[in-house]
Motif scaffolding. Structure first.
Motif, PDB file in Angstrom:
ATOM      1  N   THR A 230       0.749  -1.342  -0.121  1.00  0.00           N
ATOM      2  CA  THR A 230      -0.071   0.156  -0.112  1.00  0.00           C
ATOM      3  C   THR A 230       0.888   1.166   0.099  1.00  0.00           C
ATOM      4  O   THR A 230       0.741   2.029  -0.675  1.00  0.00           O
ATOM      5  N   PHE A 231       1.925   1.273   0.610  1.00  0.00           N
ATOM      6  CA  PHE A 231       2.684   2.350   0.680  1.00  0.00           C
ATOM      7  C   PHE A 231       3.638   2.574  -0.412  1.00  0.00           C
ATOM      8  O   PHE A 231       3.960   3.786  -1.013  1.00  0.00           O
ATOM      9  N   GLY A 232       3.966   1.325  -1.069  1.00  0.00           N
ATOM     10  CA  GLY A 232       4.681   1.575  -2.170  1.00  0.00           C
ATOM     11  C   GLY A 232       3.811   2.238  -3.395  1.00  0.00           C
ATOM     12  O   GLY A 232       4.242   3.144  -4.118  1.00  0.00           O
ATOM     13  N   THR A 233       2.629   1.800  -3.210  1.00  0.00           N
ATOM     14  CA  THR A 233       1.542   2.600  -4.412  1.00  0.00           C
ATOM     15  C   THR A 233       1.473   4.087  -3.995  1.00  0.00           C
ATOM     16  O   THR A 233       1.487   4.957  -4.917  1.00  0.00           O
ATOM     17  N   ILE A 295      -7.592   0.956  -5.261  1.00  0.00           N
ATOM     18  CA  ILE A 295      -7.715   0.545  -6.791  1.00  0.00           C
ATOM     19  C   ILE A 295      -8.381   1.284  -7.421  1.00  0.00           C
ATOM     20  O   ILE A 295      -8.295   1.634  -8.598  1.00  0.00           O
ATOM     21  N   VAL A 296      -9.442   1.560  -6.864  1.00  0.00           N
ATOM     22  CA  VAL A 296     -10.528   2.671  -7.469  1.00  0.00           C
ATOM     23  C   VAL A 296      -9.962   3.837  -8.224  1.00  0.00           C
ATOM     24  O   VAL A 296     -10.019   4.266  -9.196  1.00  0.00           O
ATOM     25  N   SER A 297      -9.251   4.490  -7.164  1.00  0.00           N
ATOM     26  CA  SER A 297      -8.457   5.623  -7.436  1.00  0.00           C
ATOM     27  C   SER A 297      -7.617   5.728  -8.407  1.00  0.00           C
ATOM     28  O   SER A 297      -7.355   6.329  -9.657  1.00  0.00           O
ATOM     29  N   ILE A 298      -6.810   4.464  -8.746  1.00  0.00           N
ATOM     30  CA  ILE A 298      -5.925   4.395  -9.913  1.00  0.00           C
ATOM     31  C   ILE A 298      -6.505   4.154 -11.214  1.00  0.00           C
ATOM     32  O   ILE A 298      -6.131   4.677 -12.132  1.00  0.00           O
ATOM     33  N   PHE A 299      -7.583   3.289 -11.043  1.00  0.00           N
ATOM     34  CA  PHE A 299      -8.426   3.152 -12.254  1.00  0.00           C
ATOM     35  C   PHE A 299      -8.995   4.660 -12.811  1.00  0.00           C
ATOM     36  O   PHE A 299      -9.029   4.700 -14.149  1.00  0.00           O
ATOM     37  N   VAL A 300      -9.312   5.458 -12.040  1.00  0.00           N
ATOM     38  CA  VAL A 300      -9.853   6.698 -12.251  1.00  0.00           C
ATOM     39  C   VAL A 300      -8.875   7.711 -13.139  1.00  0.00           C
ATOM     40  O   VAL A 300      -9.136   8.039 -14.118  1.00  0.00           O
ATOM     41  N   ILE A 301      -7.589   7.658 -12.488  1.00  0.00           N
ATOM     42  CA  ILE A 301      -6.600   8.534 -13.355  1.00  0.00           C
ATOM     43  C   ILE A 301      -5.922   7.932 -14.398  1.00  0.00           C
ATOM     44  O   ILE A 301      -5.182   8.459 -15.247  1.00  0.00           O
ATOM     45  N   GLN A 302      -6.250   6.348 -14.593  1.00  0.00           N
ATOM     46  CA  GLN A 302      -5.687   5.559 -15.857  1.00  0.00           C
ATOM     47  C   GLN A 302      -6.816   5.759 -16.764  1.00  0.00           C
ATOM     48  O   GLN A 302      -6.452   6.015 -18.168  1.00  0.00           O
ATOM     49  N   PHE A 353       8.373   1.340   4.746  1.00  0.00           N
ATOM     50  CA  PHE A 353       9.302   2.443   4.033  1.00  0.00           C
ATOM     51  C   PHE A 353       9.979   1.895   3.013  1.00  0.00           C
ATOM     52  O   PHE A 353      10.405   2.596   2.056  1.00  0.00           O
ATOM     53  N   ILE A 354      10.584   0.555   3.106  1.00  0.00           N
ATOM     54  CA  ILE A 354      11.268  -0.076   1.902  1.00  0.00           C
ATOM     55  C   ILE A 354      10.345  -0.112   0.944  1.00  0.00           C
ATOM     56  O   ILE A 354      10.958  -0.025  -0.278  1.00  0.00           O
ATOM     57  N   GLY A 355       9.257  -0.624   1.084  1.00  0.00           N
ATOM     58  CA  GLY A 355       8.143  -0.556   0.036  1.00  0.00           C
ATOM     59  C   GLY A 355       7.932   0.838  -0.438  1.00  0.00           C
ATOM     60  O   GLY A 355       7.680   0.854  -1.776  1.00  0.00           O
ATOM     61  N   GLY A 356       7.871   1.830   0.204  1.00  0.00           N
ATOM     62  CA  GLY A 356       7.728   3.067  -0.134  1.00  0.00           C
ATOM     63  C   GLY A 356       8.810   3.578  -1.164  1.00  0.00           C
ATOM     64  O   GLY A 356       8.629   4.098  -2.312  1.00  0.00           O
ATOM     65  N   ALA A 357      10.217   3.243  -0.768  1.00  0.00           N
ATOM     66  CA  ALA A 357      11.422   3.480  -1.519  1.00  0.00           C
ATOM     67  C   ALA A 357      11.254   2.583  -2.908  1.00  0.00           C
ATOM     68  O   ALA A 357      11.666   3.278  -3.915  1.00  0.00           O
ATOM     69  N   LEU A 358      10.857   1.468  -2.812  1.00  0.00           N
ATOM     70  CA  LEU A 358      10.876   0.548  -3.810  1.00  0.00           C
ATOM     71  C   LEU A 358       9.793   1.467  -5.064  1.00  0.00           C
ATOM     72  O   LEU A 358      10.036   1.427  -6.238  1.00  0.00           O
ATOM     73  N   GLY A 359       8.600   1.689  -4.422  1.00  0.00           N
ATOM     74  CA  GLY A 359       7.555   2.304  -5.240  1.00  0.00           C
ATOM     75  C   GLY A 359       7.766   3.380  -5.607  1.00  0.00           C
ATOM     76  O   GLY A 359       7.516   3.790  -6.784  1.00  0.00           O
ATOM     77  N   THR A 360       8.657   4.323  -5.326  1.00  0.00           N
ATOM     78  CA  THR A 360       9.270   5.518  -5.639  1.00  0.00           C
ATOM     79  C   THR A 360      10.268   5.204  -7.039  1.00  0.00           C
ATOM     80  O   THR A 360      10.088   5.975  -7.891  1.00  0.00           O
ATOM     81  N   GLN A 378       1.889  -0.095 -13.129  1.00  0.00           N
ATOM     82  CA  GLN A 378       2.539  -0.865 -12.067  1.00  0.00           C
ATOM     83  C   GLN A 378       1.874  -0.543 -10.522  1.00  0.00           C
ATOM     84  O   GLN A 378       1.929  -1.285  -9.739  1.00  0.00           O
ATOM     85  N   MET A 379       1.477   0.401 -10.441  1.00  0.00           N
ATOM     86  CA  MET A 379       0.649   0.996  -9.416  1.00  0.00           C
ATOM     87  C   MET A 379      -0.653  -0.056  -9.157  1.00  0.00           C
ATOM     88  O   MET A 379      -0.953  -0.384  -7.924  1.00  0.00           O
ATOM     89  N   LEU A 380      -1.209  -0.236 -10.222  1.00  0.00           N
ATOM     90  CA  LEU A 380      -2.338  -1.433 -10.188  1.00  0.00           C
ATOM     91  C   LEU A 380      -1.710  -2.712  -9.736  1.00  0.00           C
ATOM     92  O   LEU A 380      -2.437  -3.531  -8.681  1.00  0.00           O
ATOM     93  N   PHE A 381      -0.399  -2.978 -10.009  1.00  0.00           N
ATOM     94  CA  PHE A 381      -0.086  -4.308  -9.520  1.00  0.00           C
ATOM     95  C   PHE A 381       0.168  -4.400  -8.198  1.00  0.00           C
ATOM     96  O   PHE A 381      -0.158  -5.407  -7.302  1.00  0.00           O
ATOM     97  N   TRP A 382       0.975  -3.269  -7.436  1.00  0.00           N
ATOM     98  CA  TRP A 382       1.064  -3.065  -6.153  1.00  0.00           C
ATOM     99  C   TRP A 382      -0.311  -3.263  -5.273  1.00  0.00           C
ATOM    100  O   TRP A 382      -0.189  -3.884  -4.363  1.00  0.00           O
ATOM    101  N   ALA A 383      -1.109  -2.653  -6.018  1.00  0.00           N
ATOM    102  CA  ALA A 383      -2.384  -2.394  -5.118  1.00  0.00           C
ATOM    103  C   ALA A 383      -3.138  -3.748  -5.054  1.00  0.00           C
ATOM    104  O   ALA A 383      -3.719  -4.061  -4.299  1.00  0.00           O
TER     105      ALA A 383
END
Length: 400
Positions: A230-233, A295-302, A353-360, A378-383
């Motif tokens: 979630t934090f990676g997303t 997940i819904v938020s990512i679909f909206v901006i995609q 926060f490792i997830g956050g760094a990887l997500g970034t 890739q955000m959808l994959f994480w989510a």
């Protein structure tokens, strides 16, 4: 060497007042904000120092990586050392680093100081378990309030840095932040009590014991995985959002991009409600719903990559989803061993926060390779991985 165990009844903690909760919430927000100041002003930093998007894009990665290192090697000391003094020392070192950031003129200096900013900003993660330790009851509620302060700091950082960089310069962002830390450090020193440590072993044994917590609790392993994805997303979204909104068809400046943080703060204010629900209900069920919002938020901006309305809606949904998920997971981990709050928190936050760094990093790389659409995929994959983890947790909770 034989480890000395300090019984919990010797903590002599008489509870936590509203003033102390407020001090911890504000201090946590002011401290952690330093990791995120660079995100809306990456373009401004690049222009000032003649750096390209790819070079400055690693500044958030380094600050988050530094935070991860600090979580792993510093925050376990919250169980061994007196927490109030540890917080004060870390904030003083952070002030010095921020002053250095106002003077830096090289890429190496930027990278080094960004790493150190993240490392010393882990004072925030000494504050959260301190609040949990001081709370006699309603730990989820108390932790939710302090964590809301942390979230407001993360999100308000984008507004603050965007406007300050636009009105003055990006260097003023870090100078003013150093001044704010002077105030919060004084408040911590004046208003917070000393909380005696609960661990009597040496530092090496402390670090080994931190890893042991991960082995001890299946719940900690499950919600750490949830935190990673979630934090990676979340971090991938906010870093690449700056690049997307700076270009066609938006062409927004730093101050305008920072305004998206106002919407996100609204999501942060919802977080304590999920802390209260975690005290009373089934947090695993809440997590399925909140990850669904992400997940819904990512679909909206995609689907609508050039719509301002779509980004406004998605920002609110993304932040409510991610922040509510994190508050409910924190409430869960503080129901585990009270004598190991800092070490348990360390394992969860380090992985998150490792997830956050990887997500970034993945987000920046996908932006360079395929633009906004690849970022969304890739955000959808994480989510979706986070959703699978939350569903797994819900099924286990129903069986119990």
């Amino acid at each position: 060497m034989r480890r000395r165990k300090i019984p919990l009844e010797n903590l002599a903690v008489k509870g936590i007042s509203k003033t102390q909760i407020g001090v911890l919430a504000v201090s946590a927000g002011v401290c952690v904000a330093n990791i995120y100041y660079n995100q809306p002003i990456l373009t401004a930093i690049g222009k000032d120092l003649s750096l390209d998007e790819h070079q400055v894009g690693y500044l958030p990665v380094l600050s988050q990586a530094g935070y991860g290192l600090g979580l792993l090697f510093v925050t376990p000391l919250g169980d061994k050392l007196e927490r109030k003094n540890l917080i004060i020392r870390l904030q003083l070192l952070l002030m010095v680093t921020l002053v250095g950031m106002t003077l830096v003129n090289s890429l190496f200096g930027l990278y080094s100081l960004s790493l150190l900013i993240g490392f010393f900003a882990v004072a925030t993660q000494v504050m959260v378990p301190m609040a949990a330790a001081m709370a006699i009851r309603d730990k989820g509620k108390v932790v939710g309030i302090v964590f809301t302060g942390l979230l407001v700091g993360i999100l308000g950082a984008r507004i603050f840095s965007g406007y300050i960089a636009d009105w003055f310069s990006w260097r003023h962002v870090f100078g003013i932040s150093a001044g704010l830390l002077v105030v919060t450090t004084w408040l911590v020193a004046w208003l917070l009590p000393k909380v005696p440590p609960v661990y009597g072993g040496n530092y090496a044994a402390l670090l080994a014991s931190t890893v042991v917590q991960f082995k001890r609790f299946a719940l900690l392993r499950r919600i750490s995985a949830l935190g990673i994805f979630t934090f990676g997303t979340f971090c991938s979204f906010w870093t690449t959002l700056t690049f997307h909104l700076s270009g066609a068809p938006f062409y927004y400046e730093s101050d305008t991009i920072g305004l998206f943080g106002v919407l996100a703060i609204g999501g942060a204010l919802v977080a304590p409600a999920f802390g209260r629900l975690a005290d009373k209900g089934n947090p695993a069920k809440n997590q399925v719903l909140t990850v669904g919002l992400v997940i819904v938020s990512i679909f909206v901006i995609q689907w609508f990559p050039h719509s301002v309305i779509a980004f406004l809606v998605a920002t609110v949904l993304m932040d409510i989803g991610v922040q509510a998920t994190q508050v409910s997971t924190l409430a869960q981990i503080y129901t585990l061993d009270e004598s190991a709050h800092s070490r348990i928190n360390t394992m969860y936050m380090t992985l998150m926060f490792i997830g956050g760094a990887l997500g970034t990093w993945v987000g920046v790389t996908c932006w360079a390779l395929g633009g906004w659409q690849l970022v969304c995929w890739q955000m959808l994959f994480w989510a979706f991985v986070a959703l699978m983890v939350s569903l797994w947790g819900y099924r286990r909770s129903v069986r119990v």
